[in-house]
Design a protein around this motif. Structure first.
Motif, PDB file in Angstrom:
ATOM      1  N   GLY A  47       0.774  -1.236   0.000  1.00 45.68           N
ATOM      2  CA  GLY A  47       0.000   0.000   0.000  1.00 45.68           C
ATOM      3  C   GLY A  47       0.799   1.274   0.000  1.00 45.68           C
ATOM      4  O   GLY A  47       0.206   2.364   0.021  1.00 45.68           O
ATOM      5  N   GLU A  50      -0.105   3.271  -3.031  1.00 47.68           N
ATOM      6  CA  GLU A  50      -1.476   3.783  -2.944  1.00 47.68           C
ATOM      7  C   GLU A  50      -1.555   4.982  -2.002  1.00 47.68           C
ATOM      8  O   GLU A  50      -2.114   6.035  -2.353  1.00 47.68           O
ATOM      9  CB  GLU A  50      -2.411   2.677  -2.453  1.00 47.68           C
ATOM     10  CG  GLU A  50      -3.857   3.137  -2.306  1.00 47.68           C
ATOM     11  CD  GLU A  50      -4.757   2.063  -1.711  1.00 47.68           C
ATOM     12  OE1 GLU A  50      -5.923   2.372  -1.422  1.00 47.68           O
ATOM     13  OE2 GLU A  50      -4.285   0.918  -1.537  1.00 47.68           O
ATOM     14  N   ILE A  51      -0.977   4.842  -0.821  1.00 48.34           N
ATOM     15  CA  ILE A  51      -1.032   5.931   0.165  1.00 48.34           C
ATOM     16  C   ILE A  51      -0.283   7.158  -0.339  1.00 48.34           C
ATOM     17  O   ILE A  51      -0.744   8.300  -0.167  1.00 48.34           O
ATOM     18  CB  ILE A  51      -0.458   5.454   1.510  1.00 48.34           C
ATOM     19  CG1 ILE A  51      -1.353   4.362   2.106  1.00 48.34           C
ATOM     20  CG2 ILE A  51      -0.333   6.617   2.492  1.00 48.34           C
ATOM     21  CD1 ILE A  51      -0.802   3.721   3.359  1.00 48.34           C
ATOM     22  N   TYR A  54      -2.480   9.104  -2.678  1.00 54.18           N
ATOM     23  CA  TYR A  54      -3.467   9.912  -1.961  1.00 54.18           C
ATOM     24  C   TYR A  54      -2.816  11.169  -1.387  1.00 54.18           C
ATOM     25  O   TYR A  54      -3.347  12.289  -1.512  1.00 54.18           O
ATOM     26  CB  TYR A  54      -4.081   9.116  -0.813  1.00 54.18           C
ATOM     27  CG  TYR A  54      -4.887   7.908  -1.226  1.00 54.18           C
ATOM     28  CD1 TYR A  54      -5.646   7.897  -2.396  1.00 54.18           C
ATOM     29  CD2 TYR A  54      -4.903   6.754  -0.433  1.00 54.18           C
ATOM     30  CE1 TYR A  54      -6.381   6.792  -2.761  1.00 54.18           C
ATOM     31  CE2 TYR A  54      -5.651   5.640  -0.794  1.00 54.18           C
ATOM     32  CZ  TYR A  54      -6.380   5.665  -1.971  1.00 54.18           C
ATOM     33  OH  TYR A  54      -7.114   4.566  -2.330  1.00 54.18           O
ATOM     34  N   HIS A 123     -14.831   1.704  -1.377  1.00 49.44           N
ATOM     35  CA  HIS A 123     -13.488   1.387  -0.905  1.00 49.44           C
ATOM     36  C   HIS A 123     -12.596   1.141  -2.115  1.00 49.44           C
ATOM     37  O   HIS A 123     -13.070   0.798  -3.201  1.00 49.44           O
ATOM     38  CB  HIS A 123     -13.495   0.151   0.000  1.00 49.44           C
ATOM     39  CG  HIS A 123     -14.149   0.366   1.317  1.00 49.44           C
ATOM     40  ND1 HIS A 123     -15.500   0.609   1.446  1.00 49.44           N
ATOM     41  CD2 HIS A 123     -13.643   0.386   2.579  1.00 49.44           C
ATOM     42  CE1 HIS A 123     -15.809   0.756   2.737  1.00 49.44           C
ATOM     43  NE2 HIS A 123     -14.688   0.623   3.442  1.00 49.44           N
ATOM     44  N   SER A 124     -11.295   1.308  -1.923  1.00 44.88           N
ATOM     45  CA  SER A 124     -10.355   1.042  -3.015  1.00 44.88           C
ATOM     46  C   SER A 124     -10.277  -0.453  -3.284  1.00 44.88           C
ATOM     47  O   SER A 124     -10.434  -1.276  -2.370  1.00 44.88           O
ATOM     48  CB  SER A 124      -8.963   1.568  -2.652  1.00 44.88           C
ATOM     49  OG  SER A 124      -8.451   0.882  -1.520  1.00 44.88           O
ATOM     50  N   LEU A 128      -5.335  -2.799   0.738  1.00 46.96           N
ATOM     51  CA  LEU A 128      -5.663  -1.944   1.893  1.00 46.96           C
ATOM     52  C   LEU A 128      -7.164  -1.745   2.065  1.00 46.96           C
ATOM     53  O   LEU A 128      -7.636  -1.478   3.171  1.00 46.96           O
ATOM     54  CB  LEU A 128      -4.989  -0.576   1.742  1.00 46.96           C
ATOM     55  CG  LEU A 128      -3.487  -0.517   1.937  1.00 46.96           C
ATOM     56  CD1 LEU A 128      -2.998   0.919   1.778  1.00 46.96           C
ATOM     57  CD2 LEU A 128      -3.080  -1.058   3.296  1.00 46.96           C
ATOM     58  N   HIS A 129      -7.905  -1.832   0.969  1.00 51.13           N
ATOM     59  CA  HIS A 129      -9.361  -1.638   1.005  1.00 51.13           C
ATOM     60  C   HIS A 129      -9.700  -0.305   1.680  1.00 51.13           C
ATOM     61  O   HIS A 129     -10.570  -0.215   2.555  1.00 51.13           O
ATOM     62  CB  HIS A 129     -10.018  -2.810   1.753  1.00 51.13           C
ATOM     63  CG  HIS A 129     -11.454  -3.015   1.381  1.00 51.13           C
ATOM     64  ND1 HIS A 129     -11.885  -3.210   0.084  1.00 51.13           N
ATOM     65  CD2 HIS A 129     -12.585  -3.059   2.153  1.00 51.13           C
ATOM     66  CE1 HIS A 129     -13.190  -3.367   0.077  1.00 51.13           C
ATOM     67  NE2 HIS A 129     -13.636  -3.273   1.316  1.00 51.13           N
ATOM     68  N   THR A 130      -9.010   0.748   1.247  1.00 52.35           N
ATOM     69  CA  THR A 130      -9.139   2.066   1.875  1.00 52.35           C
ATOM     70  C   THR A 130     -10.527   2.663   1.661  1.00 52.35           C
ATOM     71  O   THR A 130     -11.024   2.692   0.533  1.00 52.35           O
ATOM     72  CB  THR A 130      -8.106   3.034   1.275  1.00 52.35           C
ATOM     73  OG1 THR A 130      -6.808   2.458   1.368  1.00 52.35           O
ATOM     74  CG2 THR A 130      -8.136   4.371   1.986  1.00 52.35           C
TER      75      THR A 130
END
Length: 200
Positions: A47, A50-51, A54, A123-124, A128-130
């Motif tokens: 992740g 991904e983070i 963001y 959710h993503s 991570l399913h953010t």
């Protein structure tokens, strides 16, 4: 009254850009650790990419108000500088007006997007399913602050133009002149003439 509010807006924008800078440092640190872990340990921090994506989007939106107030945005001023002062003032007003319209459209679409995210509890589609409402809301907050800053600056520019105070208008939203840029870039440099005096 306006100047006092402008100072508060400057402080808010400065806090936002510091927060954005901290996000970028954190993203860089996280990606660095991920690269080292892959190289040395053969494992990956899930992740991090991904983070960091963001955080990059949020920090960019947070920087817009500060860039506007500090006139750090790029301006093509080859023809602009050759125009009479009143024409330059009108061009400054037009430029801020167009930027405001653009920012309002983007912000409105962002509000609609965040609304859909909230309704669908999106959710993503990553490990991570953010919950997307978190990064999208922070990103939207930056755009809302940018729109408010634009409207505030635009109001001040119109007011200055109607009162004939073109210096105030230029200070609020006009393009930075070459002389001002030189002064800004050299403000922290030591005056070479001081060395000459000391040697003598």
């Amino acid at each position: 009254m306006y100047n006092a509010l402008l100072q508060k807006l400057n402080s808010t924008a400065r806090l936002a850009v510091w927060a954005g800078g901290a996000m970028m440092f954190f993203a860089a640190f996280m990606v660095t650790i991920d690269v080292l872990c892959r190289k040395l340990l053969g494992i990956s921090l899930a992740g991090s990419d991904e983070i960091s994506g963001y955080l990059f989007a949020i920090s960019t939106a947070f920087a817009f108000p500060f860039a506007l107030l500090q006139k750090a945005n790029v301006r093509i001023d080859v023809a602009y500088l050759q125009c009479p002062r009143r024409i330059r003032a009108l061009l400054d007003l037009l430029g801020i007006a167009l930027l405001t319209v653009f920012a309002l459209v983007v912000t409105w679409r962002a509000i609609l997007m965040v609304g859909v995210t909230w309704e669908n509890n999106s959710h993503s589609i990553t490990p991570l399913h953010t919950p997307l409402i978190i990064p999208q809301s922070l990103w939207l907050l930056g755009w809302i602050l940018f729109c408010f800053t634009l409207l505030f600056v635009f109001y001040g520019m119109i007011s200055a133009f109607l009162r004939g105070r073109l210096d105030e208008l230029q200070a609020l939203g006009g393009a930075t002149s070459m002389e001002e840029e030189i002064m800004e870039e050299t403000s922290g440099l030591i005056d070479p003439s001081n060395f000459d005096r000391k040697e003598n």
